[in-house]
Design an enzyme around this catalytic site. Sequence first.
Site, PDB file in Angstrom:
ATOM      1  N   LYS A 181      -9.009   5.593  -6.315  1.00  0.00           N
ATOM      2  CA  LYS A 181      -7.888   6.119  -7.110  1.00  0.00           C
ATOM      3  C   LYS A 181      -8.293   7.463  -7.732  1.00  0.00           C
ATOM      4  CE  LYS A 181      -6.246   1.467  -8.303  1.00  0.00           C
ATOM      5  NZ  LYS A 181      -4.915   1.300  -7.744  1.00  0.00           N
ATOM      6  N   HIS A 239     -13.238  -4.349 -10.150  1.00  0.00           N
ATOM      7  CA  HIS A 239     -12.501  -3.205 -10.680  1.00  0.00           C
ATOM      8  C   HIS A 239     -12.874  -2.865 -12.141  1.00  0.00           C
ATOM      9  CE1 HIS A 239     -10.514  -4.067  -7.040  1.00  0.00           C
ATOM     10  NE2 HIS A 239      -9.614  -4.902  -7.497  1.00  0.00           N
TER      11      HIS A 239
HETATM   12  C1  BG6 Z   1      -6.850  -6.690  -6.027  1.00  0.00           C
HETATM   13  C2  BG6 Z   1      -6.643  -8.070  -6.595  1.00  0.00           C
HETATM   14  O1  BG6 Z   1      -8.196  -6.455  -5.764  1.00  0.00           O
HETATM   15  O2  BG6 Z   1      -6.393  -5.727  -6.948  1.00  0.00           O
HETATM   16  C3  BG6 Z   1      -5.182  -8.294  -6.945  1.00  0.00           C
HETATM   17  O3  BG6 Z   1      -7.046  -9.033  -5.656  1.00  0.00           O
HETATM   18  C4  BG6 Z   1      -4.676  -7.194  -7.851  1.00  0.00           C
HETATM   19  O4  BG6 Z   1      -4.980  -9.554  -7.582  1.00  0.00           O
HETATM   20  C5  BG6 Z   1      -5.014  -5.838  -7.251  1.00  0.00           C
HETATM   21  O5  BG6 Z   1      -3.284  -7.342  -7.979  1.00  0.00           O
HETATM   22  C6  BG6 Z   1      -4.681  -4.719  -8.218  1.00  0.00           C
HETATM   23  O6  BG6 Z   1      -4.788  -3.508  -7.552  1.00  0.00           O
HETATM   24  P1  BG6 Z   1      -3.909  -2.272  -7.989  1.00  0.00           P
HETATM   25  O7  BG6 Z   1      -4.378  -1.149  -7.123  1.00  0.00           O
HETATM   26  O8  BG6 Z   1      -2.498  -2.654  -7.773  1.00  0.00           O
HETATM   27  O9  BG6 Z   1      -4.209  -2.065  -9.432  1.00  0.00           O
END
Ligand code: BG6
Length: 484
Positions: A181, A239
Amino acid sequence: MAQTIVIFGASGDLTSRKLIPALYELYRKGRLPEATRIVGFSRTPFSDDAWREQLRQSTVRFVGADFRPDVWDTFAPSIRYHPGDIGRREDFESLKSYLAAWEGEGGAARVYYLSTAPKFYEPAIAQLGAADMVVEKQHARRVVIEKPFGVDLETAGRLNAHVHTVFDESQVYRIDHYLGKETVQNVLVLRFANGIFEPIWNRNYVEHVQITAAEETVVGRRGAYYDDVGILRDMFQNHLLQLLTLTAMDPPARYEAEAIRDEKVKVLRAVRHMARGDVASHTIRGQYRKYRDEPGVPAESETATFGVVKLHVDNWRWQGVPFFLRSGKAMSCQTTQVVIQFRRAPHMLFDLGPDSGHEANRLVLQVQPAEGIQLHFHTKVPDEGMKLRLTDLSLRFKEKFRSTMPEAYQRLLLDVMQGDASLFSRADEVELAWGIIDPIQQAWQDGDGPPLSLYEAGGWGPPNATEWMERQNHNWFDVCPVLK
Ligand code: BG6
């Protein structure tokens, strides 16, 4: 340089939702290397044309207004399909000859993209090794491994060991799509391309850090998968810890994969492992009320869909500064943000009013969906005596640069083709991250954690998360971004 991308698990969701749209976009922008070939590999039988047609439809859907039929028509011939079963040795031999025939004498660098269910990672890697498809003679051979990379430290360690029996670490690209991102990469730019932030980016000026990834969406169709995983493994181990390391790391000497990852690893090593006795007071776990009604979720499920974790980074820069990590499904809005909460002015001359006890400067890094940065500070309200108000200076990427934010996979796929691993997790990094999450996950599972608090969809998680924060004299920055 000619490139071949082989997608294992090609008939899956990720290929149509993310990978092909990202490759199409790279092509449309003229960034895909000229001789790029894309080969889908999975068990479902498809002809090349049938697969292309299916991908065309999904790409129209996911790319939206940027889809151009004429561009697709020149891109589509670079996509082909080769059916095969990861369990069958002869299917890899046939894939090998197929690739060699298509690439021709000059050959090509290859990216093996494992977009399969995680249980197929090891067999696929073993087959690639056995078929002698990974040795780098003239051209690079790289492997991309999707998340989840293991389900705990032990399984991640085993998977790493297995990967290393076939691939050298320099060939391995572990995906955490958050690193693709723009706003996540911008954390490094903000901190290290500007001189004014680093001097105050430490325990002397920062009171605490909040990292929130709130999602409005519910678990929905992913119930059966999600129930085994839960919020810690799904969002924290990867994340949220990535956001923490980028926020907390020291500046690397060079912008180069190993130097950057060394610094991130140092942060992970400095994160204090939570003692079992602290898990009940340093974490919160919640579940949204309708979760147990989702298809595939057991009626008695104790899986958390919301979590808060308070971490400490034991080093000179961050000693005593708590990092509050929070994520949840079914929240009031989608927002991912890092809030750097600065200490209050050492001596306040002005009366801030009864409600502003906690108000001090803060820097809000909006990762998504309102990508931007806001700096909050006190200002005199004109013509109202010495009345003050917390106001903000705001940067919005979309306004400033008049461009849409590209999907993370575009950058990540291009980086793999170019052999740049800066935005991918290294073996030690993934294991260290699991080492932080494991004790918490284990305590939650053993019933030694906090009780599971139910919460209504559409809020900021269970009410006790707010009270817990207030007891520590802090407030969550619970503001839904304004999307224009
Ligand atoms: C994924 C998870 O890794 O990331 C999901 O498995 C989550 O549950 C997603 O919704 C969120 O990603 P983003 O890019 O939409 O923030």
